[in-house]
Write a protein that holds these residues in place. Structure first.
Motif, PDB file in Angstrom:
ATOM      1  N   VAL A 179       0.855  -1.188   0.000  1.00  0.00           N
ATOM      2  CA  VAL A 179       0.000   0.000   0.000  1.00  0.00           C
ATOM      3  C   VAL A 179       0.890   1.236   0.000  1.00  0.00           C
ATOM      4  N   LEU A 180       0.601   2.142  -0.918  1.00  0.00           N
ATOM      5  CA  LEU A 180       1.224   3.460  -0.916  1.00  0.00           C
ATOM      6  C   LEU A 180       0.191   4.430  -0.351  1.00  0.00           C
ATOM      7  N   VAL A 181       0.520   5.070   0.751  1.00  0.00           N
ATOM      8  CA  VAL A 181      -0.435   5.898   1.487  1.00  0.00           C
ATOM      9  C   VAL A 181       0.054   7.344   1.521  1.00  0.00           C
ATOM     10  N   HIS A 182      -0.866   8.260   1.265  1.00  0.00           N
ATOM     11  CA  HIS A 182      -0.541   9.679   1.433  1.00  0.00           C
ATOM     12  C   HIS A 182      -1.632  10.306   2.296  1.00  0.00           C
ATOM     13  N   VAL A 183      -1.192  10.973   3.369  1.00  0.00           N
ATOM     14  CA  VAL A 183      -2.102  11.606   4.319  1.00  0.00           C
ATOM     15  C   VAL A 183      -1.902  13.115   4.268  1.00  0.00           C
ATOM     16  N   VAL A 191       3.165  14.816  12.358  1.00  0.00           N
ATOM     17  CA  VAL A 191       3.564  13.504  11.862  1.00  0.00           C
ATOM     18  C   VAL A 191       2.893  12.408  12.695  1.00  0.00           C
ATOM     19  N   ALA A 192       2.738  12.656  13.992  1.00  0.00           N
ATOM     20  CA  ALA A 192       2.073  11.674  14.854  1.00  0.00           C
ATOM     21  C   ALA A 192       0.619  11.471  14.443  1.00  0.00           C
ATOM     22  N   THR A 193      -0.065  12.560  14.088  1.00  0.00           N
ATOM     23  CA  THR A 193      -1.453  12.449  13.632  1.00  0.00           C
ATOM     24  C   THR A 193      -1.528  11.637  12.347  1.00  0.00           C
ATOM     25  N   ALA A 194      -0.611  11.921  11.422  1.00  0.00           N
ATOM     26  CA  ALA A 194      -0.565  11.147  10.189  1.00  0.00           C
ATOM     27  C   ALA A 194      -0.272   9.685  10.492  1.00  0.00           C
TER      28      ALA A 194
END
Length: 274
Positions: A179-183, A191-194
């Motif tokens: 999986v390639l994920v972008h948030v 970064v912690a939320t992402a």
């Protein structure tokens, strides 16, 4: 039209079928027609083919040319609606690195619009800069040689709900290979939320699946998170859809174990979680 050679790492987009060509012009990447591909695609580039389901015969020839040139060749197409389209897509998957099925986003009902959004989403995913970047090498790692993939999107107040919304069309994730994920989120996103969104993805896919992620700030997303996912090894349509051809999958049990296999193309070896 003479085109300069594309540098390593370039994104080249072409369209097959009327809707595919319309979608290809919607992206900021370099666009070419199928006839302009020779000499325009080089090893290390990514070739995105925006494909109308009815144009899969043309797609097959273009995909062969892209792979022969050494490009990561990815076909983006709406979900097939007929048995003929499913069989045609199965043939495309045999010659492309991956065929990414992109379900229509909310408010989009036509094939051209679906393809335009899908192609633009993939281009943006690997080209936008942010807190943590993903690039063409990451796309290659997740998609090269996988055959089947899905493009998923979700936009909700939290990472957990955004991921759940994005993955809802898939249902069955046991065949996921990567999986390639972008948030993306508002200025307050860390970064912690992402990472919470990334964890939500990891909780839903097999532990051996290759997970690569990136994150960026988007001021338009105050109070919301947007996730874009390219999920390799699966297609939209639920747990009963074959990731190779889209036909129905059957479950076979032997003792305490079970596996799923496609009656249409013979794809097998998908373990069933107990």
């Amino acid at each position: 039209m003479a085109l300069p050679d594309q540098p390593r790492g370039a994104i080249v987009v072409t369209g097959c079928g009327a809707a595919g060509r319309a979608a290809a012009t919607a992206t900021a990447a370099t666009t070419v027609t199928p006839g302009e591909l020779p000499g325009a695609v080089k090893s290390g580039a990514v070739l995105l083919i925006a494909a109308t389901p009815g144009a899969h015969a043309e797609v097959t020839a273009v995909a062969r040319g892209g792979r022969a040139a050494g490009a990561l060749t990815v076909v983006v197409t709406p979900p097939p609606e007929t048995e003929g389209e499913r069989q045609s897509l199965a043939r495309v998957r045999k010659v492309a690195d991956a065929a990414v099925v992109a379900p229509p986003p909310r408010g989009v009902t036509d094939a051209a619009g679906t393809l335009a959004v899908g192609v633009d989403a993939i281009v943006a995913l690997v080209s936008e800069t942010g807190l943590v970047n993903v690039d063409l090498a990451d796309l290659d790692t997740v998609l090269a040689g996988t055959g089947a993939a899905a493009l998923c999107r979700g936009r909700e107040p939290s990472g957990e709900t955004a991921v759940a919304s994005a993955l809802e069309p898939l249902d069955g994730l046991d065949a996921t290979t990567g999986v390639l994920v972008h948030v993306a989120g508002g200025e307050a996103m860390s970064v912690a939320t992402a990472g919470e969104a990334i964890e939500a993805v990891g909780d839903r896919v097999p532990p051996e699946a290759h997970l690569i992620w990136g994150a960026a700030i988007d001021e338009a997303l105050a109070g919301e998170l947007r996730v874009r996912l390219v999920v390799a090894g699966v297609t939209p349509g639920g747990a009963d859809a074959c990731p190779r051809c889209g036909a129905g999958m059957e479950t076979y049990e032997l003792g305490t174990s079970a596996t799923r296999a496609c009656e249409g193309c013979g794809y097998a070896g998908v373990g069933v979680r107990r």
